[in-house]
Design a protein around this motif. Structure first.
Motif, PDB file in Angstrom:
ATOM      1  N   SER A  19       0.839  -1.191   0.000  1.00  0.00           N
ATOM      2  CA  SER A  19       0.000   0.000   0.000  1.00  0.00           C
ATOM      3  C   SER A  19       0.878   1.246   0.000  1.00  0.00           C
ATOM      4  CB  SER A  19      -0.905   0.021   1.246  1.00  0.00           C
ATOM      5  OG  SER A  19      -1.503   1.282   1.425  1.00  0.00           O
ATOM      6  N   ILE A  20       0.600   2.163  -0.918  1.00  0.00           N
ATOM      7  CA  ILE A  20       1.336   3.429  -0.941  1.00  0.00           C
ATOM      8  C   ILE A  20       0.983   4.261   0.288  1.00  0.00           C
ATOM      9  CG2 ILE A  20       1.679   5.590  -2.207  1.00  0.00           C
ATOM     10  CD1 ILE A  20       1.193   4.085  -4.788  1.00  0.00           C
ATOM     11  N   THR A  21      -0.291   4.202   0.696  1.00  0.00           N
ATOM     12  CA  THR A  21      -0.725   4.964   1.868  1.00  0.00           C
ATOM     13  C   THR A  21       0.005   4.527   3.126  1.00  0.00           C
ATOM     14  OG1 THR A  21      -2.930   5.265   0.899  1.00  0.00           O
ATOM     15  CG2 THR A  21      -2.712   5.607   3.278  1.00  0.00           C
ATOM     16  N   ARG A  53      -3.554  -2.382  -8.018  1.00  0.00           N
ATOM     17  CA  ARG A  53      -4.690  -3.297  -7.985  1.00  0.00           C
ATOM     18  C   ARG A  53      -5.766  -2.735  -7.060  1.00  0.00           C
ATOM     19  NH1 ARG A  53      -1.834  -9.337  -7.694  1.00  0.00           N
ATOM     20  NH2 ARG A  53      -0.779  -9.195  -9.732  1.00  0.00           N
ATOM     21  N   ARG A  54      -6.925  -3.416  -7.040  1.00  0.00           N
ATOM     22  CA  ARG A  54      -8.037  -2.923  -6.248  1.00  0.00           C
ATOM     23  C   ARG A  54      -7.684  -2.867  -4.767  1.00  0.00           C
ATOM     24  NH1 ARG A  54     -13.623  -5.949  -7.113  1.00  0.00           N
ATOM     25  NH2 ARG A  54     -13.194  -5.102  -9.206  1.00  0.00           N
ATOM     26  N   ARG A  55      -6.943  -3.839  -4.273  1.00  0.00           N
ATOM     27  CA  ARG A  55      -6.655  -3.890  -2.838  1.00  0.00           C
ATOM     28  C   ARG A  55      -5.239  -3.421  -2.508  1.00  0.00           C
ATOM     29  NH1 ARG A  55      -9.434  -9.506  -0.637  1.00  0.00           N
ATOM     30  NH2 ARG A  55     -11.586  -8.997  -1.274  1.00  0.00           N
ATOM     31  N   GLY A  56      -4.602  -2.701  -3.398  1.00  0.00           N
ATOM     32  CA  GLY A  56      -3.267  -2.206  -3.094  1.00  0.00           C
ATOM     33  C   GLY A  56      -2.348  -2.282  -4.291  1.00  0.00           C
ATOM     34  N   VAL A  57      -1.072  -2.434  -4.036  1.00  0.00           N
ATOM     35  CA  VAL A  57      -0.075  -2.490  -5.099  1.00  0.00           C
ATOM     36  C   VAL A  57       0.835  -3.694  -4.879  1.00  0.00           C
ATOM     37  CG1 VAL A  57      -0.060  -0.002  -5.506  1.00  0.00           C
ATOM     38  CG2 VAL A  57       1.485  -0.971  -3.805  1.00  0.00           C
TER      39      VAL A  57
END
Length: 225
Positions: A19-21, A53-57
């Motif tokens: 996740s980038i966040t 992707r939908r749930r992250g990277v």
């Protein structure tokens, strides 16, 4: 293509968290700043590093390669930080030690390994030099400690005895005048000696002493003086 340490740490955190966040939070960066850094890395590389992707990277093939190197760099930084911290807290030290040939070959060979085992926080940088060079190096600060002969001009330096290395004359058992007594160099100046090689620090010292006493002692081609 250049990636700074902040870029590499950010990418490592993003790839590990998916996740980038979350990666931005752990790196102490705003989300917009983290996204811009990753985009800049991809532009410099000329290939995508993350697959959104939908749930992250997840890392792309190029991202996996970068991830491998980023982990190696991070491990090196942590190791470097640990080493430097040990120096800063006094737990580790490096000592520059110079010693003459006799000390290096005969004395330190047995003493130094045991010392290093007993004091793992101390590194010894050993350099073999002639005694007069050792005195100069310690005086100038090029060496922390030195093991040198007393004739090397040490009067201006703090000295502590390390080892007594006596010179002896080896002669035939039945040679007249040498039985059971100490012999001065002045008594032997007229004799032929089998000496050390030309340029050897100890041989030069003997030659100087012979000259001071009014004799002559200089090595020839076959080591005679």
């Amino acid at each position: 293509m250049r990636f700074d340490l902040v870029d590499l740490r950010l990418f490592l955190l993003v790839a590990e968290r998916g996740s980038i966040t979350h990666g931005a939070e752990l790196a102490g960066l705003a989300l917009a700043s983290a996204s811009a850094r990753i985009k800049g890395m991809e532009e410099r590389l000329g290939a995508p590093l993350l697959e959104r992707r939908r749930r992250g990277v997840v890392p792309t093939a190029a991202g996996q390669a970068l991830l491998h190197h980023a982990r190696a760099v991070q491990n090196q930084i942590e190791a470097m930080t640990g080493d430097l911290a040990a120096y800063a807290t006094g737990l580790r030290a490096r000592v520059r030690l110079m010693a003459n040939t006799a000390a290096t070959a005969e004395l330190l060979r047995e003493i130094l390994p045991a010392f290093l085992v007993a004091h793992p926080g101390i590194d010894i940088e050993l350099d073999e030099r002639p005694s007069h060079e050792i005195a100069q190096a310690v005086a100038s600060g090029a060496a922390d400690l030195g093991i040198a002969a007393t004739w090397a001009g040490l009067a201006h330096l703090e000295q502590k005895p390390f080892f007594i290395d006596r010179l002896v004359v080896i002669a035939a058992r039945n040679r007249p005048g040498l039985e059971g007594r100490t012999v001065n160099l002045t008594e032997l100046l007229g004799e032929s000696f089998v000496g050390l090689s030309t340029g050897h620090a100890l041989q030069e010292h003997i030659a100087r002493q012979a000259a001071r006493l009014g004799g002559r002692c200089a090595p020839a081609a076959h080591g005679r003086c």
